[in-house]
Design a protein around this motif. Structure first.
Motif, short mmCIF file in Angstrom:
data_model
loop_
_atom_site.label_atom_id
_atom_site.label_comp_id
_atom_site.label_asym_id
_atom_site.label_seq_id
_atom_site.Cartn_x
_atom_site.Cartn_y
_atom_site.Cartn_z
N ASP A 293 0.83 -1.21 0.00
CA ASP A 293 0.00 0.00 0.00
C ASP A 293 0.87 1.26 0.00
N LYS B 121 2.48 1.72 -3.47
CA LYS B 121 1.53 2.19 -4.48
C LYS B 121 1.24 3.68 -4.33
N GLY C 221 -2.41 -6.14 -5.18
CA GLY C 221 -1.91 -4.81 -5.50
C GLY C 221 -0.47 -4.78 -5.96
N ARG D 29 6.61 0.42 -8.24
CA ARG D 29 6.18 -0.93 -8.60
C ARG D 29 6.69 -1.94 -7.58
N THR E 8 2.71 -5.43 -8.47
CA THR E 8 2.81 -5.27 -9.92
C THR E 8 2.98 -6.61 -10.62
#
Length: 489
Positions: free
Chosen positions: A175, A178, A198, A183, A200
């Motif tokens: 989190d 992001k 979440g 990435r 990549t």
């Protein structure tokens, strides 16, 4: 083909934040020739041992060895092994370690007993406590990682299921990454891919992928099909499934599927190959590579790693030799200055190889040249070609020659399989070069007599021989140049 050299140079400008399970890998090598009289078990006569940082630590080592910078966070116990790991990591160039201490667990240690003759693992002994970190240690890990995310170009989670990457640690890291537009690559261990939601890119091996997706994963098509649901579950952009000798398959959310076969290599040890793949992927993607280029870099890195014993690292030069076509490497490997010649000659002589020598201007390489060079290589184990410099050619052939400069002529020669080394010399004759080489056989075209061959006395005096190769009639550089200038070619 992507520009590997530009990409590799960019590796040095990338910083990878790596979080994962740290461990000490020990390898005890020896031979087995008998069974213990105490129990039906083989006895290994230990000859030597090696100790390396393994697990996620090996990912960090590979990032550094490939030229990148790594900020590494892992977990160690308050024991002798942990102290050794901390000291060793602190001494590794390119790695900044931020280690969390957990007094409630031992530092993970794995000892493998390997038959040196057969290169097979016979037994592995593990010292570990494979359970999730406590709430207090979880928070220490999170506090150690989060401030460093902004400093990194990409984040890599290396999960060995030893307790570092708990669901809470994973969630906090992904989190936070992001939010900062970083990435995240995950080398997963859990079959519940949703905990990596979440990220990549996920990089499970075929067995892990099959278990996580409950699919056979026995073909590119079945992997691509199963990956669709897996990517939805993990909300990731792509899924890379590594398949050992079958290569790698990458599937993206956009429906793209890329498979690269494993490069041919003699496999010596697969320990840590996944770490190498993760490290190479992280650096390549951080450096701006697209999916296919990053995949090919990782595939080549894996081929280098499995060709070595133990938990191995990969260097850019090794990676380059795997990725680039052999012909493109010929110039830098075969064209050497005279002062670098002795090292090659010493090694060849140590191996008992027969060294041959020939020379010429080789201004426009034609079939006659190829015949002489091929015959010359057939008469020896290693062939050194002396090449007249541009100034030397002008003195011998007159103004307007050479048609090609010395570097171009050297590169054409180096691209020939028959040629092992090319050395440019400035003099009109290669006599000084022949004195350095002291070849076992001196080769020239049959348009010379033995007495006309420069250096024949030196070679014969030291017990070598002079070989004259029949020339191919109708082929002459001078004739070719004349015809070209007359517009007849």
């Amino acid at each position: 083909m992507f520009d590997f050299d530009t990409l590799a140079q960019a590796f040095g400008r990338q910083t990878v934040l790596c979080i994962g399970d740290l461990m000490l890998d020990e390898f005890v090598y020896g031979e087995v020739s008998r069974i213990s009289p105490e129990a039906p078990a083989p006895v290994i006569a230990a000859r030597r041992s090696e100790t390396n940082i393994g697990g996620a630590g090996n990912v960090a080592r590979n990032i550094a060895s490939l030229g990148g910078q790594c900020i590494f966070t892992g977990l160690i116990g308050e024991d002798e092994v942990g102290v050794k790991m901390a000291v060793t990591l602190a001494q590794e160039p390119g790695i900044e370690s931020v280690l969390v201490h957990d007094p409630a667990r031992p530092t993970t240690r794995k000892v493998r007993f390997v038959s040196e003759h057969f290169s097979t693992h016979m037994l592995r002994a593990d010292w570990e406590l494979a359970r999730p970190a406590s709430g207090e240690i979880e928070q220490k890990l999170i506090d150690a990682v989060l401030p460093n995310i902004a400093r990194a170009d990409i984040v890599l989670l290396s999960d060995y299921a030893k307790g570092v990457l708990t669901a809470r640690v994973i969630r906090n890291v992904i989190d936070a990454a992001k939010k900062l537009g970083k990435r995240v690559i995950v080398d997963p261990k859990s079959v519940n891919l949703a905990i990596y939601r979440g990220a990549t890119l996920l990089t499970p091996n075929r067995k892990e992928f099959a278990e996580a997706t409950r699919s056979p994963a026995d073909s590119d098509a079945s992997i691509a099909e199963a990956a669709k649901d897996a990517m939805d579950l993990a909300d990731c952009e792509a899924m890379l499934v590594t398949q050992s000798e079958r290569g790698m398959t990458l599937v993206t959310r956009q429906g793209e599927s890329i498979h690269v076969p494993a490069l041919p290599v003699k496999v010596r040890d697969v320990s840590g190959a996944g770490d190498t793949v993760a490290a190479a992927l992280a650096l390549a993607l951080a450096a701006g590579a697209n999916w296919e280029a990053a995949l090919r870099v990782a595939n080549a890195a894996a081929a280098v790693a499995v060709s070595k014993k133990g938990t191995a690292t990969v260097k850019p030069a090794e990676l380059r030799r795997k990725i680039l076509p052999h012909a493109s490497l010929a110039a830098e490997e075969k064209i050497v200055p005279a002062d670098a010649l002795e090292a090659h000659l010493a090694e060849w002589r140590r191996q008992g190889l027969r060294v041959g020598f020939t020379n010429g201007c080789f201004d426009i390489l034609h079939p006659g040249h190829v015949k002489v060079l091929t015959a010359a290589r057939g008469a020896c184990d290693r062939l050194v070609v002396g090449l007249n410099s541009d100034a030397s050619v002008r003195r011998l052939k007159g103004e307007g020659r050479p048609v090609q400069d010395e570097q171009a002529r050297a590169e054409v020669l180096a691209a020939l399989e028959a040629v092992d080394l090319v050395v440019i010399f400035e003099e009109d004759t290669p006599i000084r070069l022949i004195e350095w080489v002291r070849p076992s056989v001196l080769i020239k075209g049959g348009d010379y007599t033995r007495e006309q061959v420069v250096g024949h006395e030196i070679v014969e005096k030291s017990g070598g021989e002079v070989l004259l190769v029949d020339i191919l009639e109708g082929h002459s550089t001078t004739t070719l140049v004349k015809r070209a200038r007359e517009g007849k070619v």
